[in-house]
Design an enzyme around this catalytic site. Sequence first.
Site, PDB file in Angstrom:
ATOM      1  N   GLY D 153       0.832  -1.197   0.000  1.00  0.00           N
ATOM      2  CA  GLY D 153       0.000   0.000   0.000  1.00  0.00           C
ATOM      3  C   GLY D 153       0.867   1.248   0.000  1.00  0.00           C
ATOM      4  O   GLY D 153       2.064   1.203   0.298  1.00  0.00           O
ATOM      5  N   CYS D 154       0.245   2.365  -0.330  1.00  0.00           N
ATOM      6  CA  CYS D 154       1.002   3.615  -0.445  1.00  0.00           C
ATOM      7  C   CYS D 154       1.494   4.085   0.921  1.00  0.00           C
ATOM      8  O   CYS D 154       2.694   4.359   1.092  1.00  0.00           O
ATOM      9  CB  CYS D 154       0.137   4.684  -1.112  1.00  0.00           C
ATOM     10  SG  CYS D 154      -1.515   4.879  -0.406  1.00  0.00           S
ATOM     11  N   TYR D 155       0.604   4.186   1.886  1.00  0.00           N
ATOM     12  CA  TYR D 155       1.038   4.612   3.219  1.00  0.00           C
ATOM     13  C   TYR D 155       2.082   3.656   3.799  1.00  0.00           C
ATOM     14  O   TYR D 155       3.106   4.093   4.334  1.00  0.00           O
ATOM     15  CB  TYR D 155      -0.158   4.700   4.173  1.00  0.00           C
ATOM     16  CG  TYR D 155      -1.102   5.855   3.932  1.00  0.00           C
ATOM     17  CD1 TYR D 155      -0.655   7.165   4.016  1.00  0.00           C
ATOM     18  CD2 TYR D 155      -2.452   5.642   3.659  1.00  0.00           C
ATOM     19  CE1 TYR D 155      -1.534   8.240   3.825  1.00  0.00           C
ATOM     20  CE2 TYR D 155      -3.335   6.705   3.472  1.00  0.00           C
ATOM     21  CZ  TYR D 155      -2.873   7.994   3.563  1.00  0.00           C
ATOM     22  OH  TYR D 155      -3.737   9.045   3.380  1.00  0.00           O
ATOM     23  N   THR D 157       4.254   1.846   2.332  1.00  0.00           N
ATOM     24  CA  THR D 157       5.557   2.046   1.700  1.00  0.00           C
ATOM     25  C   THR D 157       6.312   3.182   2.369  1.00  0.00           C
ATOM     26  O   THR D 157       7.500   3.065   2.689  1.00  0.00           O
ATOM     27  CB  THR D 157       5.364   2.342   0.191  1.00  0.00           C
ATOM     28  OG1 THR D 157       4.770   1.193  -0.426  1.00  0.00           O
ATOM     29  CG2 THR D 157       6.692   2.648  -0.487  1.00  0.00           C
ATOM     30  N   SER D 158       5.621   4.302   2.607  1.00  0.00           N
ATOM     31  CA  SER D 158       6.305   5.447   3.217  1.00  0.00           C
ATOM     32  C   SER D 158       6.690   5.161   4.667  1.00  0.00           C
ATOM     33  O   SER D 158       7.766   5.560   5.122  1.00  0.00           O
ATOM     34  CB  SER D 158       5.423   6.704   3.131  1.00  0.00           C
ATOM     35  OG  SER D 158       4.386   6.675   4.084  1.00  0.00           O
TER      36      SER D 158
END
Lengths: 350, 350, 350, 350
Positions: D153-155, D157-158
Amino acid sequence: MDKIRVGLVGITGYTGMELARLLCGHPSMRLVMGCSRSESGRLLGDFYPFLRHLPGSDVVITVYNAKEIAKQCDVVFLAVPHGKAMVMAGELTDLGIKVVDLSADFRIHDADVYEKWYKVTHTRKDLLPKAVFGLPELYEEQIKKAQLVANPGCYPTSAILGLAPALSSGIVSGQDIVIDSKSGTSGAGRKAQVTSLFCEVHDSFKAYGLAKHRHTPEIEQELSLLAGTPLTVSFNPHLVPMGRGILSTIYTKLACTMSLDEIWQAYADFYKDKPFVRVLPKGELPETRNVRGSLFCDIGLVTDERTGRLIIVSAIDNICRGASGQALSNANLMFGLPQAAGVNQAPILP
Amino acid sequence: MDKIRVGLVGITGYTGMELARLLCGHPSMRLVMGCSRSESGRLLGDFYPFLRHLPGSDVVITVYNAKEIAKQCDVVFLAVPHGKAMVMAGELTDLGIKVVDLSADFRIHDADVYEKWYKVTHTRKDLLPKAVFGLPELYEEQIKKAQLVANPGCYPTSAILGLAPALSSGIVSGQDIVIDSKSGTSGAGRKAQVTSLFCEVHDSFKAYGLAKHRHTPEIEQELSLLAGTPLTVSFNPHLVPMGRGILSTIYTKLACTMSLDEIWQAYADFYKDKPFVRVLPKGELPETRNVRGSLFCDIGLVTDERTGRLIIVSAIDNICRGASGQALSNANLMFGLPQAAGVNQAPILP
Amino acid sequence: MDKIRVGLVGITGYTGMELARLLCGHPSMRLVMGCSRSESGRLLGDFYPFLRHLPGSDVVITVYNAKEIAKQCDVVFLAVPHGKAMVMAGELTDLGIKVVDLSADFRIHDADVYEKWYKVTHTRKDLLPKAVFGLPELYEEQIKKAQLVANPGCYPTSAILGLAPALSSGIVSGQDIVIDSKSGTSGAGRKAQVTSLFCEVHDSFKAYGLAKHRHTPEIEQELSLLAGTPLTVSFNPHLVPMGRGILSTIYTKLACTMSLDEIWQAYADFYKDKPFVRVLPKGELPETRNVRGSLFCDIGLVTDERTGRLIIVSAIDNICRGASGQALSNANLMFGLPQAAGVNQAPILP
Amino acid sequence: MDKIRVGLVGITGYTGMELARLLCGHPSMRLVMGCSRSESGRLLGDFYPFLRHLPGSDVVITVYNAKEIAKQCDVVFLAVPHGKAMVMAGELTDLGIKVVDLSADFRIHDADVYEKWYKVTHTRKDLLPKAVFGLPELYEEQIKKAQLVANPGCYPTSAILGLAPALSSGIVSGQDIVIDSKSGTSGAGRKAQVTSLFCEVHDSFKAYGLAKHRHTPEIEQELSLLAGTPLTVSFNPHLVPMGRGILSTIYTKLACTMSLDEIWQAYADFYKDKPFVRVLPKGELPETRNVRGSLFCDIGLVTDERTGRLIIVSAIDNICRGASGQALSNANLMFGLPQAAGVNQAPILP
């Protein structure tokens, strides 16, 4: 004195929202009824969280019922789609209520023209002669006596105010007028559609409806009346990645030998007693932020000797001046109140 | 094969930044020198944090020195203000270096016209006949042989590409052309000035420089050449609250009886072998986001029978197509490379 | 009754602009003096085009002169940088004028703490005991009697209002509080600097000043007073590509076994008679647009059983509630006027 | 060599769009199939006007059919909702095709945890042990051998990239971690919904899904593996009025006495051979624009002695690094290509 009781039909869009905002601070009116089929039963303050703790937030949303409104309201604002509005306006005026219709249904005097551009049958043609085009700078006296006001469209408000002094006094030719208008995205309404998503609009710019936007006949009607002769104009809208605001750049051909000073003076004279039109000093051009949230129309004038043109730039807030603020202003006049009551806030920026 | 060695003079602005971005991925060129007085001594990757870990980021910024550049570079891009550029271009071409000048100094063939609009004396008029106007769709063959290319302005690129097919074939009249252009804020440059602050630009829209923008003579020069007769146009820019992109809405009068289908075909034929101009299907209009970060120019066509007009809408990325991408494309041609080398990325959206 | 005469020192920034906006509609105050060295001699309406046709626009901007102001004004707002403000506040209070200082100079009771964080010497320590921290929800009675009000910072306003009920009643621990704040770009002021340019801010997000922002000691002072014990907090600001608004997400550890219902009730009780704090219904979270242009502080509450936390989200308009609107509200109280006078507009959206 | 044939199921969203963009420039892959029920029969270039004249634009959109895809493609990207993806991934892997699934269906190793957070039954638990979590910095070797990659997921990953060095080496405590994440609006997808309209998002900021966002278990799974012990974190997302980008501010407690220099070095060592993670020089903080359109993750580090914390700030492009670019990178590894193939563009700004 008891406040004038206001009904609002159609609360889910941005014009309804703006009316609720402005009515909060109105010294002589109060919102007593808000209608919406889909949101019926909720508190207005729950649907509009910004409105909580403010007048109007405790109104319970109801389903539109003409008789009920007639009983509880002195004036009704119709913020519903065209077609629907003509039915409601008919019912409510028949019941003796004053109506400000924000749709296009009663703006165009000629029902044939209306039906051609809007592709619907006009079922209340009988009301067309009674309806007043609600642009206070041009029709203040008629509005004062009206029972039904057809609130102008947003683009037409910017175009007509920009051209009125020039066309009515023959400064410019009625031929070859090009109106290149740019609107904030609130003009696209509050419908759930992909083309209005943040990621589709933001950081981009586009034209739409070139040469065929429905505001064209309304603009041509009023410009023709001002010029005293039938005009055809090229009206072309664009979408700006901002919330509120319309800026129209209007290209005309000079029909006189007046200097910019003289033209500026003619504009200043035309709008002498009109507090909400500001003819900017020569050399200044309008910016939509300077009118944000207000009833002001800012007008800038440029002459181009190379091409023999007068370029007029006008800026309004499309939701306030171009819709709800103007509607409230019209209602003020219909009840003998000052035009500015409740709509005299300063523009908000940055 | 060794890569072509590129110098970039003027790195602090957005066009310099865009050149650095594009050169990162160029298959046959590499940035070896970046000049700036104020940032001299720093690593390019420290000044441009986005560039770290990428080719070019390890270049040490130096102060411009013509001889030094001539020794180390095969081609130099000048991203410096007009006036300054003519001096550098002169020095560098005298030293045998190829130059792409992104300023206006060599775009206008007639030095008198240049001096009148730009209010500076042209000190290298001798180079004007050698300089080629770097619009590849019109001057590809000349660019291939040029030592000095005058990279077109952003607005002119959008206007000329939009009008070229219509004017060159007599579809529209050369009279009464109005070009209403809207640009993203990167066009105002990277100078610290209040009028470019986020809070001054954001959520607002304005016109500026109406009837007197310096891109006017450049547009008129090229349109006159296309039409085969001197033209005067009304060019009027506006500022959009977005980063990149120019959209020009061009109002013309039809000078023929061609149908929209036929006009569309004439445009398609004109740009048949030009990969970076996309004539959109009838009924579609360009949006700046569809060309963001790319060399594409998207063109939409609308005829208005009511007013006898052809309305042409063209969209480009003002920094890529309107400046640095086009500059790189010109450099490609000057070295016999494919026009698309390093500038064939897909547009980026949303 | 004659209106209270208001002076405004520092008109070129956004807080000065906002005061001019709000004073336009104030029922009992009027702007009679506006000071700025750089703009001296101009009409305020020429410097602020949005203000034309409105009260205050005809004020001629002058250079600050304490005696002159003392003669013409009843109250002065200082919208000037810290350091400068302490001098002016000293002069004006010495002359018997009421002052609302929007700078940080009198917010921090302990001059040593002030000097450590702001790196300037405090030259009017004598006034510190007289200055009242101008947060009306906490210090209304003191403000009413004050001659000098230290208007709170924007971030502190959002943080303190968010935490006051929880800390004062022991709902949460004073340990380990993290305040993650996000501000619109108007908070960076109206200085011409590259980092505030539209193209640098727009479509991006960043943190800044982590763990060392100057608003930290002001937050800790007030939270310590509320908790009754010295607190250290982690305060961390971020920049949002929007004009107005601050949203603070505040992470705390629950120090009690209260349910969300009970905590919500404690907040509702704490702000029972405070019209400008809105504790949102459970399940709702604030959005900055819902408070735009207003004095409202919206607070949302979330409990996280997995981590034993109470997460408090508070939203304000950084320029209105976080600066000028709150300043005006404080001035109202200082003159015995209702807190809401002139600052009771509905938030404006979209 | 023939290019690897790529299928894309789900083209109407932003992740599909981004895959189409990136595949345009891929040296060794080409898009041969694009599936969507609603857009079936259209050319991909008509649905994505930005793609015209580019590779992939001539693909005719078809309805998903597993056997057909298996015949025509070597690898398939699933850009469809969770629940749907597990069925397709099952069918396609059964047919021997390599699959990169952009949904959450195979990210969480424990099916019970998945079912609890996503409220659906997992119908292909048999594939969970085979699926590799597609974060190349942590699982490059496993990805190379995988047939099915669960794209993060995007979050997550960060968050994971930001915390990995600190947690794996015990620099910070696993207790009390707070992740305050801010995402651009593209993260909300391309669905027609009022809450994603330009006028609802623009010029505002809000939190959502506090303490209960579905990315939480995915974050906790990976952080627990890194720390070697089960962790619970507080993860809280916010919505930024921008298109692309995620910035996560991560609050941790130092569990060591290392200086910032030493911590910075530990981060630099951890990501030594990872070209797409940039540990910023001390004193610099990431901005989302510096990674826009790229695979980069920029990480900034701040120590706060007053509160004993390490604050980690990480920035990615949510659609490129947080979804499609990472997916393509994973596909590269699955086919033995360089990780960077087709995803090594420089970030695009302004």
